[in-house]
Design an enzyme around this catalytic site. Structure first.
Site, PDB file in Angstrom:
ATOM      1  CB  ILE A   1      -3.585   2.103  -2.638  1.00  0.00           C
ATOM      2  CG1 ILE A   1      -3.322   3.618  -2.735  1.00  0.00           C
ATOM      3  CG2 ILE A   1      -3.453   1.459  -4.010  1.00  0.00           C
ATOM      4  CD1 ILE A   1      -4.400   4.400  -3.467  1.00  0.00           C
ATOM      5  CG  ASP A   2      -3.306  -2.857   0.503  1.00  0.00           C
ATOM      6  OD1 ASP A   2      -3.054  -3.394  -0.590  1.00  0.00           O
ATOM      7  OD2 ASP A   2      -2.523  -2.881   1.464  1.00  0.00           O
ATOM      8  CB  ILE A   3      -9.348  -0.111   1.431  1.00  0.00           C
ATOM      9  CG1 ILE A   3      -8.845  -0.649   2.776  1.00  0.00           C
ATOM     10  CG2 ILE A   3     -10.874  -0.004   1.436  1.00  0.00           C
ATOM     11  CD1 ILE A   3      -9.119   0.262   3.952  1.00  0.00           C
TER      12      ILE A   3
ATOM     13  CB  ALA B   1     -10.234  -4.738  -1.303  1.00  0.00           C
TER      14      ALA B   1
ATOM     15  CG  ASP C   1      -1.834   1.200   1.279  1.00  0.00           C
ATOM     16  OD1 ASP C   1      -2.859   1.218   0.579  1.00  0.00           O
ATOM     17  OD2 ASP C   1      -1.499   2.143   2.019  1.00  0.00           O
TER      18      ASP C   1
END
Length: 386
Positions: free
Chosen positions: A167-169, A172, A140
């Protein structure tokens, strides 16, 4: 898994790490899908972050409720057969492994549909294929840094990574949306899909407003510690009782409410330095100083009551301890129970719970390889391994 949930009857197989893949598949599980998480002997990297939740890590418990864990060594022929059998039975396969990792094992994501035309494959990478940094691993922080996000956060000269892994979320949620779309398309065409997603592209998309500014003006937005470079006023202000109130005006109409109705300061409202949003941004320091002088003479409750009366958005600046006790969660029934190694722990309900959907409440967080023997037997390899 719930029989009445929208995705009941679907099987999702994942080889996933960290956040982007696991959060997407957790949402699929909450909507009724069976999610089989394939892990190596070392397990998902987030398992080892800490032992805060009865021996499991805070991250892993957050991201992996309602899944089954099977531990396989994909360099072992028997385990490769088990994994191949799982893919043959799957509706969806999700992976966010390092570039080329699965290909070197003979399971290149872009080719899995060659013999499985109905399979939906989502292949998450850091930077996508074909560019000069496509070979790099990404986390991230790295995607935020490379994608310009950190330059918009913090203060001038002091870029900051947001505390939430945005950014990870975001990746997802794009994964979740892509799978939902592909499932809908498959109902009409009978065909699955291969969907590559890059964290870098998600970061670029999320900076779209700033990209437009720099493309068309050549001006890099200066970060605002508690706010946005695109609006003013839009920030946090002290109160007389030691709290912090968060206020903003997203249009000239709201500005008139803010200064004229909430603050009762017509001279401030009509000051030519603050005539429109561009003027207010240019004179942000003077604007915020005037608002802070006003707010510091009033309690949080007084300011929020006035803001509510004139229908102006407002909030209290909370920390995470305060969030965990927030009445807006408890009084709306937003908490449920998860099970960690046989112990019940609080967990938030799915964001999409509460409407007409029958949403599953998968509560178990699996131990590493907890379901391996059962899944081996299910796919025809009943060999019990230590």
């Amino acid at each position: 898994m719930s029989a009445g949930a929208p995705l009941a009857g679907l099987t999702v197989v994942s080889i996933e790490q960290a956040i982007s893949g696991p959060l997407a598949t957790r949402h699929l599980a909450e909507l009724g899908a069976r999610v089989i998480k394939v892990e190596s002997a070392g397990g998902d990297s987030t398992r080892s972050y800490d032992e805060n939740v009865h021996g499991m890590s805070s991250h892993f418990v957050w991201l992996n409720r309602g899944k089954e864990s099977v531990s396989l060594n994909l360099k072992d022929d028997a385990d490769r057969e088990v994994f191949t059998a799982l893919l043959d039975r799957a509706d969806v396969f999700v992976t966010n492994m390092a570039p080329g990792a699965l290909g070197r094992l003979g399971f290149a994501p872009e080719h899995l549909r060659d013999t499985r035309p109905r399979l939906i494959v989502v292949d998450i990478s850091g930077f996508g294929a074909g560019g000069p940094i496509s070979h790099r691993r990404a986390y991230d922080l790295l995607a935020q840094a490379e994608g310009g996000v950190c330059s918009l956060t913090g203060a001038p000269g002091f870029p900051v990574k947001p505390g939430v892994p945005t950014i990870d979320i975001g990746t997802a949620l794009y994964t979740f949306a892509s799978i939902s779309t592909a499932l809908y398309a498959r109902e009409r065409t009978g065909e699955g899909a291969y969907v590559p997603l890059a964290m870098f592209d998600v970061a670029a998309e999320m900076t779209g407003f700033a990209l437009n500014q720099v493309i068309h003006t050549g001006i890099q937005p200066d970060p605002v510690p508690m706010g946005t470079p695109m609006l003013a006023p839009y920030g946090a202000y002290p109160t007389s009782d030691g709290q912090t109130v968060v206020l903003g005006a997203t249009s000239d109409r709201e500005w008139r409410k803010f200064a004229g109705e909430m603050m009762g300061d017509e001279a401030f409202q009509n000051d030519p330095r603050f005539a429109d949003n561009a003027d207010r941004i240019a004179n942000r320091a003077e604007l915020d100083a005037h608002i802070a002088a006003w707010s510091s003479q009033r309690t949080l409750a007084e300011i929020q009551a006035t803001a509510d009366r004139v229908q102006l958005g407002n909030a209290r600046l909370n920390n995470v301890i305060e969030l965990s006790r927030h009445p807006q969660l408890s009084e709306r029934g937003r908490w449920q129970k998860a099970t960690v190694d046989g112990v019940e722990v609080p967990a938030l309900k799915p964001v999409f719970a509460g409407g007409d959907w029958s949403v599953a409440s998968p509560d178990r967080v699996p131990r590493l390889g907890e379901d391996t023997d059962r899944i081996r037997a299910e796919v025809g390899d009943a060999t019990v391994r230590p």
